[in-house]
Structures are given as structure tokens and as C-alpha cells.
Design a protein around this motif. Structure first.
Motif, PDB file in Angstrom:
ATOM      1  N   SER A 138       0.852  -1.325  -0.112  1.00  0.00           N
ATOM      2  CA  SER A 138      -0.117   0.084   0.126  1.00  0.00           C
ATOM      3  C   SER A 138       0.818   1.194   0.041  1.00  0.00           C
ATOM      4  O   SER A 138       1.908   1.278   0.232  1.00  0.00           O
ATOM      5  CB  SER A 138      -0.915  -0.001   1.291  1.00  0.00           C
ATOM      6  OG  SER A 138      -0.077   0.055   2.532  1.00  0.00           O
ATOM      7  N   GLU A 139       0.229   2.178  -0.360  1.00  0.00           N
ATOM      8  CA  GLU A 139       0.943   3.577  -0.450  1.00  0.00           C
ATOM      9  C   GLU A 139       0.734   4.117   1.055  1.00  0.00           C
ATOM     10  O   GLU A 139      -0.071   4.575   1.708  1.00  0.00           O
ATOM     11  CB  GLU A 139       0.208   4.411  -1.315  1.00  0.00           C
ATOM     12  CG  GLU A 139       1.079   5.863  -1.619  1.00  0.00           C
ATOM     13  CD  GLU A 139       0.614   6.553  -3.047  1.00  0.00           C
ATOM     14  OE1 GLU A 139       0.960   5.852  -4.129  1.00  0.00           O
ATOM     15  OE2 GLU A 139       0.096   7.613  -3.129  1.00  0.00           O
ATOM     16  N   ALA A 140       2.024   4.956   1.451  1.00  0.00           N
ATOM     17  CA  ALA A 140       2.095   5.844   2.579  1.00  0.00           C
ATOM     18  C   ALA A 140       2.814   6.970   2.314  1.00  0.00           C
ATOM     19  O   ALA A 140       3.633   7.223   1.354  1.00  0.00           O
ATOM     20  CB  ALA A 140       2.443   5.016   3.700  1.00  0.00           C
ATOM     21  N   TYR A 141       2.800   8.072   3.282  1.00  0.00           N
ATOM     22  CA  TYR A 141       3.324   9.332   3.188  1.00  0.00           C
ATOM     23  C   TYR A 141       4.293   9.846   4.163  1.00  0.00           C
ATOM     24  O   TYR A 141       3.725   9.371   5.206  1.00  0.00           O
ATOM     25  CB  TYR A 141       2.387  10.246   2.684  1.00  0.00           C
ATOM     26  CG  TYR A 141       1.443   9.958   1.706  1.00  0.00           C
ATOM     27  CD1 TYR A 141       1.657   9.746   0.431  1.00  0.00           C
ATOM     28  CD2 TYR A 141       0.011   9.613   1.948  1.00  0.00           C
ATOM     29  CE1 TYR A 141       0.844   8.987  -0.650  1.00  0.00           C
ATOM     30  CE2 TYR A 141      -0.816   9.119   1.047  1.00  0.00           C
ATOM     31  CZ  TYR A 141      -0.439   8.942  -0.289  1.00  0.00           C
ATOM     32  OH  TYR A 141      -1.265   8.456  -1.035  1.00  0.00           O
ATOM     33  N   THR A 142       5.593  10.185   3.710  1.00  0.00           N
ATOM     34  CA  THR A 142       6.619  10.587   5.062  1.00  0.00           C
ATOM     35  C   THR A 142       7.034  11.828   4.629  1.00  0.00           C
ATOM     36  O   THR A 142       7.124  12.401   3.393  1.00  0.00           O
ATOM     37  CB  THR A 142       7.451   9.666   5.138  1.00  0.00           C
ATOM     38  OG1 THR A 142       8.481   9.897   6.308  1.00  0.00           O
ATOM     39  CG2 THR A 142       8.273   9.285   3.730  1.00  0.00           C
ATOM     40  N   ARG A 143       7.721  12.536   5.608  1.00  0.00           N
ATOM     41  CA  ARG A 143       8.725  13.580   5.207  1.00  0.00           C
ATOM     42  C   ARG A 143       9.840  13.474   5.437  1.00  0.00           C
ATOM     43  O   ARG A 143      10.920  14.403   5.449  1.00  0.00           O
ATOM     44  CB  ARG A 143       8.247  14.844   6.107  1.00  0.00           C
ATOM     45  CG  ARG A 143       6.453  15.270   6.098  1.00  0.00           C
ATOM     46  CD  ARG A 143       6.286  16.524   5.218  1.00  0.00           C
ATOM     47  NE  ARG A 143       7.279  17.784   5.422  1.00  0.00           N
ATOM     48  CZ  ARG A 143       6.810  18.639   4.795  1.00  0.00           C
ATOM     49  NH1 ARG A 143       5.942  18.981   4.013  1.00  0.00           N
ATOM     50  NH2 ARG A 143       7.417  19.986   5.110  1.00  0.00           N
TER      51      ARG A 143
ATOM     52  N   LYS B 165      -7.589   8.289   4.905  1.00  0.00           N
ATOM     53  CA  LYS B 165      -8.468   7.525   5.795  1.00  0.00           C
ATOM     54  C   LYS B 165      -8.977   6.378   4.989  1.00  0.00           C
ATOM     55  O   LYS B 165      -9.512   5.538   5.412  1.00  0.00           O
ATOM     56  CB  LYS B 165      -9.516   8.517   6.028  1.00  0.00           C
ATOM     57  CG  LYS B 165      -9.078   9.760   7.309  1.00  0.00           C
ATOM     58  CD  LYS B 165     -10.229  10.472   7.546  1.00  0.00           C
ATOM     59  CE  LYS B 165      -9.862  11.419   8.840  1.00  0.00           C
ATOM     60  NZ  LYS B 165     -10.838  12.418   9.035  1.00  0.00           N
ATOM     61  N   ASP B 166      -9.207   6.854   3.576  1.00  0.00           N
ATOM     62  CA  ASP B 166      -9.895   5.792   2.871  1.00  0.00           C
ATOM     63  C   ASP B 166      -9.051   4.718   2.117  1.00  0.00           C
ATOM     64  O   ASP B 166      -9.271   3.581   1.500  1.00  0.00           O
ATOM     65  CB  ASP B 166     -10.741   6.554   1.825  1.00  0.00           C
ATOM     66  CG  ASP B 166     -10.132   7.168   0.933  1.00  0.00           C
ATOM     67  OD1 ASP B 166      -8.617   7.341   0.944  1.00  0.00           O
ATOM     68  OD2 ASP B 166     -10.613   7.858   0.020  1.00  0.00           O
ATOM     69  N   GLY B 167      -7.681   5.117   2.525  1.00  0.00           N
ATOM     70  CA  GLY B 167      -6.586   3.968   2.078  1.00  0.00           C
ATOM     71  C   GLY B 167      -6.173   4.327   0.439  1.00  0.00           C
ATOM     72  O   GLY B 167      -5.346   3.581  -0.138  1.00  0.00           O
ATOM     73  N   GLU B 168      -6.995   5.222  -0.122  1.00  0.00           N
ATOM     74  CA  GLU B 168      -6.699   5.239  -1.627  1.00  0.00           C
ATOM     75  C   GLU B 168      -5.410   6.060  -1.950  1.00  0.00           C
ATOM     76  O   GLU B 168      -5.415   7.180  -1.208  1.00  0.00           O
ATOM     77  CB  GLU B 168      -7.851   6.020  -2.221  1.00  0.00           C
ATOM     78  CG  GLU B 168      -9.264   4.922  -2.216  1.00  0.00           C
ATOM     79  CD  GLU B 168      -8.939   3.817  -3.341  1.00  0.00           C
ATOM     80  OE1 GLU B 168      -8.334   3.970  -4.160  1.00  0.00           O
ATOM     81  OE2 GLU B 168      -9.442   2.847  -2.547  1.00  0.00           O
ATOM     82  N   PRO B 169      -4.786   5.750  -2.912  1.00  0.00           N
ATOM     83  CA  PRO B 169      -3.407   6.520  -3.214  1.00  0.00           C
ATOM     84  C   PRO B 169      -3.893   7.930  -3.714  1.00  0.00           C
ATOM     85  O   PRO B 169      -4.955   8.033  -4.364  1.00  0.00           O
ATOM     86  CB  PRO B 169      -2.658   5.797  -4.496  1.00  0.00           C
ATOM     87  CG  PRO B 169      -3.435   4.550  -4.306  1.00  0.00           C
ATOM     88  CD  PRO B 169      -4.972   4.473  -3.605  1.00  0.00           C
ATOM     89  N   GLN B 170      -3.235   8.921  -3.531  1.00  0.00           N
ATOM     90  CA  GLN B 170      -3.175  10.415  -3.788  1.00  0.00           C
ATOM     91  C   GLN B 170      -2.655  10.501  -5.155  1.00  0.00           C
ATOM     92  O   GLN B 170      -1.649   9.890  -5.507  1.00  0.00           O
ATOM     93  CB  GLN B 170      -2.522  11.131  -2.890  1.00  0.00           C
ATOM     94  CG  GLN B 170      -3.495  11.218  -1.514  1.00  0.00           C
ATOM     95  CD  GLN B 170      -4.865  11.706  -1.600  1.00  0.00           C
ATOM     96  OE1 GLN B 170      -5.041  12.971  -1.806  1.00  0.00           O
ATOM     97  NE2 GLN B 170      -6.059  10.946  -1.410  1.00  0.00           N
ATOM     98  N   GLU B 171      -3.206  11.442  -5.796  1.00  0.00           N
ATOM     99  CA  GLU B 171      -2.565  12.026  -7.153  1.00  0.00           C
ATOM    100  C   GLU B 171      -1.447  12.731  -6.904  1.00  0.00           C
ATOM    101  O   GLU B 171      -1.285  13.569  -5.878  1.00  0.00           O
ATOM    102  CB  GLU B 171      -3.631  12.742  -8.004  1.00  0.00           C
ATOM    103  CG  GLU B 171      -4.827  11.957  -8.480  1.00  0.00           C
ATOM    104  CD  GLU B 171      -4.325  10.933  -9.371  1.00  0.00           C
ATOM    105  OE1 GLU B 171      -3.307  10.874 -10.306  1.00  0.00           O
ATOM    106  OE2 GLU B 171      -5.028   9.811  -9.681  1.00  0.00           O
ATOM    107  N   ALA B 172      -0.363  12.685  -7.793  1.00  0.00           N
ATOM    108  CA  ALA B 172       0.864  13.631  -7.727  1.00  0.00           C
ATOM    109  C   ALA B 172       0.597  15.279  -7.760  1.00  0.00           C
ATOM    110  O   ALA B 172      -0.324  15.448  -8.446  1.00  0.00           O
ATOM    111  CB  ALA B 172       1.872  13.268  -8.574  1.00  0.00           C
TER     112      ALA B 172
END
Length: 246
Positions: free
Chosen positions: A96-101, A183-190
Motif C-alpha cells: 500500500s501507499e503511505a506518506y512521509t517527510r 482515511k480511505d486508503g486510496e493513493p493520492q494523485e501527484a
């Protein structure tokens, strides 16, 4: 009597949890890209016959401080700091896709670009592979380029582009691994407006002084709740003595 016990007992429990959150923030004061966590509390009435005046204290919101940390220059090519709002997209172990700084990147033995913790860094088309023995640069828009050291020095070849996203903060959820997901687990667009700074890292946004003051205040609040419980026990003991005399 039991009204005091309900409030003091649950208050002490939630204060201990908030103390743990504050300790966790302090432990990550030097962690690159870390976002401080905070808790808010509210009173919840106990539902039941004869119990409308009793209330629990519950942790209603576990949130994150999304303010940016300090940008620190490192001079390392594979270090990137997100400038302003935005996130680096990474691939978790489950795909799955996740986000970090946290922008301290590395190239593993297979040539895959990863974070310092070993998660694959994503482009729009998936993980990023870097050819062996090449010099690369990372542009402000996240484009990773190979510097040609052949007969035409200075020419570059675009290899990939970091997937940089900027989801709404209200739509982000922190995981136990300090990574954020939607929250919905869906990947975000760039988002083409997100920019990075090469050769730099963003520090933690934890304020050490505020965290230390908070720990002291929480310790005093915990002591106050424990004192209330002792008073309730003392009052109950005296009431029992009076009833036995009667």
C-alpha cells in the motif's frame, strides 16, 4: 461518592496515555521529518439507570502537528526535504501507499531507491530504480536525473520523478510506524506544486521546551487525580465507621 471515583480514575488513565504520547514526541526530537502527536479529551456520560450524573474521561482525538520543521543542509545528494506542504510517497511492506517527510534516501543493493528505513520510494509508475555507478541529481520538482560523464559532460538523462503529494491534512491518519495514510486508503494523485530541496533534511517539529513543560503539568495533574481517589477512599472509610456506629 462514586461520581468522584469515575472521573478521577478515568482522568488518571488518560493522563498516563497523554504522558506516553509526550514521551514519544521527545524521543523523536531528532527524527527527520517527524510530526508531533497530541491528544485531546472530553467527558462522556455513563449511560444506565441511576447513572446520568456519572462521567468518564476519554481520549476523543489523536491528532498531529503538521507544522514544518527546520530545514538542515547536509550536502548529501540523496537527502531531500519537502519545502512547505507536501509529502513523499513510499510503498509499505504490504504494497500500500503511505506518506512521509523523512527524506534521507538510499539505494539498496538492487538499485532501488529507498528510505533510510528500507521502504521503496515511489514515482508515478512505481518504485524507482537507479543504474549502478552513476551520479544523480534531484531537481526541485522531484525529477531524478543521471549526470552523463561521457563525451558530453553536463548533459543529463531523466530517470524518474519522485511522487510528491499534498492531501488534505484532515484526510491523513498516522500509523504506528509514524507513516501517514489517507482515511480511505486510496493513493493520492501527484501534485506538481510540491517542491523539494536537494542536499537537505527537514528536522522534527517537536518543541522540546513545550514538551518538557507539558510533562511536568501532566505529572501534577496525575498526582491531583490520585489525591482525589485517596480522598474518596478516606470518605468511604469514615462513612462506614458512622454506619457501623448506627
Amino acid at each position: 461518592m462514586d461520581r468522584l471515583i469515575y472521573t478521577a480514575m478515568t482522568g488518571a488513565k488518560q493522563i498516563m496515555e497523554q504522558q506516553a504520547t509526550t514521551s514519544h514526541n521527545l524521543a523523536n526530537v531528532s527524527t527527520s521529518g517527524f510530526r508531533a502527536q497530541f491528544d485531546t479529551f472530553r467527558a462522556v456520560p455513563v449511560v444506565g439507570p441511576g447513572l446520568p450524573t456519572r462521567a468518564f474521561v476519554v481520549d476523543s482525538t489523536v491528532g498531529s502537528d503538521f507544522r514544518s520543521g527546520t530545514i538542515q543542509q547536509t550536502g548529501r545528494t540523496l537527502d531531500v526535504a519537502v519545502e512547505g506542504p507536501g509529502w513523499l510517497a513510499v510503498e509499505k511492506a504490504d504494497g500500500s501507499e503511505a506518506y512521509t517527510r523523512a527524506g534521507s534516501l538510499k539505494i539498496n543493493e538492487n538499485g532501488v531507491l529507498q528510505t533510510a528505513s528500507g521502504l521503496n520510494v515511489l514515482s508515478d509508475s512505481g518504485p524507482i530504480t537507479i543504474p549502478p555507478d552513476v551520479k544523480i541529481t534531484i531537481a526541485p520538482d522531484g525529477t531524478i536525473s543521471q549526470v552523463d560523464a561521457g563525451p558530453n559532460p553536463g548533459a543529463t538523462i531523466d530517470l524518474a520523478r519522485l511522487k510528491l503529494v499534498n492531501p488534505e491534512e484532515a484526510n491523513l491518519v498516522r500509523g504506528n510506524d509514524s507513516l501517514f495514510t489517507t482515511k480511505d486508503g486510496e493513493p493520492q494523485e501527484a501534485d506538481a506544486n510540491v517542491r523539494v530541496i536537494s542536499g537537505a533534511l527537514e528536522g522534527s517539529n517537536v518543541n522540546v521546551v513545550d514538551a518538557m513543560v507539558s510533562m511536568i503539568a501532566l505529572a501534577r495533574q496525575f498526582e491531583m487525580n490520585m489525591s482525589m481517589l485517596k480522598n474518596a477512599e478516606s470518605n468511604a472509610a469514615k462513612a462506614t465507621e458512622l454506619l457501623s456506629l448506627g
